[in-house]
Design a protein around this motif. Structure first.
Motif, mmCIF file in Angstrom:
data_model
loop_
_atom_site.group_PDB
_atom_site.id
_atom_site.type_symbol
_atom_site.label_atom_id
_atom_site.label_comp_id
_atom_site.label_asym_id
_atom_site.label_seq_id
_atom_site.Cartn_x
_atom_site.Cartn_y
_atom_site.Cartn_z
ATOM 1 N N THR A 107 61.825 22.190 23.555
ATOM 2 C CA THR A 107 62.088 21.299 24.681
ATOM 3 C C THR A 107 63.257 21.867 25.469
ATOM 4 O O THR A 107 63.962 22.766 25.012
ATOM 5 C CB THR A 107 62.443 19.874 24.207
ATOM 6 N N ASN A 108 63.462 21.333 26.662
ATOM 7 C CA ASN A 108 64.581 21.793 27.485
ATOM 8 C C ASN A 108 65.866 21.098 27.034
ATOM 9 O O ASN A 108 66.416 20.243 27.707
ATOM 10 C CB ASN A 108 64.298 21.533 28.967
ATOM 11 N N SER A 110 67.939 19.416 23.370
ATOM 12 C CA SER A 110 67.592 18.341 22.446
ATOM 13 C C SER A 110 67.688 16.968 23.107
ATOM 14 O O SER A 110 67.026 16.026 22.684
ATOM 15 C CB SER A 110 68.468 18.402 21.191
ATOM 16 N N ASN A 112 66.499 16.266 26.014
ATOM 17 C CA ASN A 112 65.129 16.145 26.493
ATOM 18 C C ASN A 112 64.202 15.733 25.347
ATOM 19 O O ASN A 112 63.340 14.851 25.489
ATOM 20 C CB ASN A 112 64.714 17.491 27.087
ATOM 21 N N GLY A 113 64.397 16.340 24.173
ATOM 22 C CA GLY A 113 63.579 16.009 23.017
ATOM 23 C C GLY A 113 63.744 14.565 22.583
ATOM 24 O O GLY A 113 62.762 13.886 22.226
ATOM 25 N N TYR A 116 61.884 12.150 24.769
ATOM 26 C CA TYR A 116 60.476 12.064 24.340
ATOM 27 C C TYR A 116 60.323 11.185 23.100
ATOM 28 O O TYR A 116 59.523 10.253 23.061
ATOM 29 C CB TYR A 116 59.946 13.458 24.005
ATOM 30 N N CYS A 261 65.246 17.859 14.427
ATOM 31 C CA CYS A 261 65.581 18.320 15.770
ATOM 32 C C CYS A 261 66.781 19.253 15.714
ATOM 33 O O CYS A 261 67.838 18.889 15.178
ATOM 34 C CB CYS A 261 65.890 17.131 16.675
ATOM 35 N N VAL A 287 54.367 15.942 21.957
ATOM 36 C CA VAL A 287 55.537 16.525 22.616
ATOM 37 C C VAL A 287 55.102 17.606 23.598
ATOM 38 O O VAL A 287 55.623 17.700 24.723
ATOM 39 C CB VAL A 287 56.526 17.081 21.575
ATOM 40 N N SER A 288 54.160 18.420 23.209
ATOM 41 C CA SER A 288 53.656 19.476 24.099
ATOM 42 C C SER A 288 53.023 18.872 25.347
ATOM 43 O O SER A 288 53.223 19.381 26.458
ATOM 44 C CB SER A 288 52.636 20.341 23.357
ATOM 45 N N ASN A 291 55.788 17.728 27.544
ATOM 46 C CA ASN A 291 56.364 18.893 28.220
ATOM 47 C C ASN A 291 55.556 19.265 29.455
ATOM 48 O O ASN A 291 56.117 19.562 30.520
ATOM 49 C CB ASN A 291 56.380 20.096 27.273
ATOM 50 N N ASN A 295 57.834 18.817 32.508
ATOM 51 C CA ASN A 295 58.478 20.098 32.801
ATOM 52 C C ASN A 295 57.522 21.246 33.103
ATOM 53 O O ASN A 295 57.989 22.350 33.386
ATOM 54 C CB ASN A 295 59.338 20.532 31.599
ATOM 55 N N PRO A 298 58.621 24.441 28.637
ATOM 56 C CA PRO A 298 60.049 24.607 28.363
ATOM 57 C C PRO A 298 60.554 25.950 28.878
ATOM 58 O O PRO A 298 59.799 26.918 28.999
ATOM 59 C CB PRO A 298 60.130 24.562 26.826
#
Length: 435
Positions: A107-108, A110, A112-113, A116, A261, A287-288, A291, A295, A298
Motif C-alpha cells: 500500500t502507499n 501503512s 493507507n493500509g 483500508y 502490517c 486490499v488489491s 488499491n 490509487n 501502489p
C-alpha cells in the motif's frame, strides 16, 4: 462551498492533521524549533549509505534500468511483484510461515493500509435486520496510535479498554511504569459478546508509548480473535524484523487469522510511502481491489530500493545492528536528561521498550496536556499532547489521558537536550505556581 458528509469529515480538526501541520510548519520556519513532536525517523548515516548503494546498483544512467522501470510503469494493484516475491522468501526463510505471493499486498504507506483495513472491518455490516449491524475496531489497550482515530469513512468505530498501569523499574531505576492489557475488562465487553466487533487491532511496539505487548498478551489476543471469528490486526511499523526498534526478547507470529502490517518508513524511507500487509489471500484480494480504485496501484520506487536489501538480509542486519542500538542510546539519553530536569517533580516515564518516542506522565499536572503543548510550542519546542491517543475511550473524567505527552527521540542530541530543557522549565513552573 458545500461538501458531502464524507468531505466534511476531512475538514474537521484531528490529531494527525495537527501533527503533520506542526511538522511542516517547523521545517519551513526561520525560527529554531526543537522538533520533538513528529514521527519522522532519524537520519542514520549507515542506513542512508545502504540506501544509496542499493540505488546505485539500479544503474540509473541506463534508460532500461529498474529505477526507470519503477517510475515509468504501474505495478499491478497488489504491488511490485518482484518485491512481493522477495518478501515471501524473506519471511519464509526467517519464520517458516509458508507464505505465497497471495499473502502479501503493498500500500502507499501503512496509514493507507489502515484506512483500508479499518473500513473493511469497522462500520455497517449486513445482517438479518433491515438496518444492519454497526461494528467497531477493538483496541485492547489505549493509548494507541494517533493516526487511527479519523480513518473511518463515516463516524468513528472504536471500542477501547483503559490499561492497567503498573509501576516498574527500568535498568534498576525507579520512576517508570508500564501499561498492561486488562483482559478481565476486555473479555467482558458487551460489544464483543454481541457481535459488534469487526476486528482486534494493536501496535507492537506501541506508538505513542513504546510499550511492547508480551508474548502471553499477544497469544491471548490471538485466541480471543479466533473465538469470536474476527481478525487480529498487528501494526508492526516499529517492530520485528524491520526496523526492529524493540528491546525485550519477544517472538513474531503469523497465521491465517492475523493481519500483519509493516512499513519501510521507520527504517528511514518515509517519503517512499511503502506499506506491507501480510494476510490470508481473501484479505489480500480485497486490499488489491481497493488499491486499484483508490490509487490504481501502489508506488514502486520504495519497493525497488528495498528489494536487494531484503533479498540479502541487509535490511535485517541494519535493523539489528544499527537502527535498534541507535534508538536505544537515544532513549537512554532522553531518560537521563528528563530525570535531571524533573528529578523532584511528579514525573513518570513509560518503560522504554521500543519505537522512537518516550511517553511521559506528569501526574496531577496543573493544566491539561493540550495547554502544556501550547506553552511548549510558544517556547519553540513541539511535543504531542496525550488527549489525541485514546480513540474509543471517553476521556472526560479520565485524568490520566490529560496528563501525558509523547516526545520523539529521533532528533540529534543537541535538539533533544534543548527540547527537554524547555520541557523541564515549563513543567517546573507549572507545578511551582500551583503549590
Amino acid at each position: 462551498m458545500q461538501f458531502s458528509k464524507f468531505g466534511q469529515k476531512f475538514t474537521q480538526n484531528s490529531g494527525i492533521l495537527q501533527l503533520m501541520d506542526d511538522l511542516g510548519d517547523a521545517l519551513k520556519s526561520d525560527q529554531p524549533v526543537n522538533m520533538l513532536g513528529g514521527g519522522n525517523p532519524a537520519r542514520i548515516d549507515a542506513v542512508n549509505q545502504a540506501f544509496l548503494e542499493a540505488f546505485k546498483t539500479l544503474d540509473v544512467g541506463d534508460l532500461d534500468s529498474p529505477a526507470i522501470d519503477s517510475m515509468g510503469n504501474y505495478s499491478n494493484p497488489q504491488g511490485d511483484a518482484k518485491f512481493i516475491d522477495t518478501l515471501v522468501d524473506f519471511f519464509n526463510r526467517h519464520y517458516g510461515w509458508g507464505l505465497t505471493a497471495d499473502n502479501i499486498a503493498l500500500t502507499n504507506g501503512s496509514q493507507n493500509g489502515f484506512f483500508y483495513l479499518f473500513n473493511l472491518f469497522g462500520g455497517m455490516f449486513d445482517d438479518d435486520s433491515a438496518e444492519g449491524i454497526d461494528k467497531s475496531i477493538l483496541l485492547p489497550l489505549a493509548p494507541e496510535y494517533i493516526g487511527y482515530s479519523d480513518v473511518h469513512i463515516e463516524g468513528k468505530h472504536f471500542v477501547a479498554v483503559k490499561p492497567i498501569i503498573e509501576e516498574v523499574e527500568h535498568e534498576g531505576q525507579q520512576g517508570f511504569f508500564k501499561y498492561k492489557v486488562d483482559f478481565n475488562a476486555l473479555e467482558a465487553l458487551p460489544a464483543l459478546k454481541n457481535g459488534k466487533i469487526g476486528a482486534i487491532c494493536c501496535s507492537r511496539p506501541t506508538n505513542p508509548t513504546g510499550n511492547v505487548l508480551t508474548d502471553d498478551e499477544m497469544a491471548r489476543l490471538s485466541e480471543l480473535a479466533k473465538k469470536y471469528e474476527i481478525p487480529l490486526i498487528i501494526d508492526n511499523a516499529y517492530g520485528m524484523p524491520f526496523p526492529n526498534i524493540i528491546y525485550p526478547e519477544v517472538t513474531l507470529n503469523w497465521d491465517e487469522n492475523t493481519i500483519l502490517c509493516l512499513s519501510l518508513s521507520k527504517i528511514g524511507l518515509p517519503g517512499a510511502r511503502t506499506g506491507i500487509i501480510v494476510a490470508n489471500s481473501d484479505v489480500i484480494k480485497v486490499v488489491s481491489a481497493m488499491n486499484a480504485i483508490v490509487n490504481l496501484s501502489p508506488t514502486r520506487f520504495g519497493a525497488t530500493i528495498a528489494t536487494p536489501l531484503v533479498a540479502n538480509d541487509t535490511i535485517k542486519d541494519l535493523s539489528d545492528n544499527k537502527i535498534k542500538p541507535f534508538y536505544k542510546a537515544k532513549a537512554n539519553l532522553a531518560v537521563q536528561l528528563l530525570q535531571k530536569e524533573l528529578a523532584d517533580y511528579p514525573m513518570r516515564i513509560h518503560k522504554p521498550e521500543g519505537a522512537i518516542f518516550l511517553w511521559i506522565w506528569f501526574e496531577g499536572l496543573p493544566v491539561n496536556s493540550v495547554e502544556l503543548y501550547e506553552r511548549l510550542k510558544q517556547q519553540g519546542t513541539l511535543i504531542i499532547p496525550s488527549e489525541h491517543f485514546f480513540p474509543g475511550i471517553d476521556t472526560g473524567s479520565y485524568a490520566h489521558a490529560h496528563e501525558c505527552i509523547r516526545m520523539s527521540i529521533a532528533q540529534d542530541d543537541e535538539t533533544l537536550t534543548k527540547g527537554i530543557a524547555t520541557i523541564g522549565k515549563v513543567v517546573r513552573e507549572l507545578y511551582d505556581s500551583h503549590k
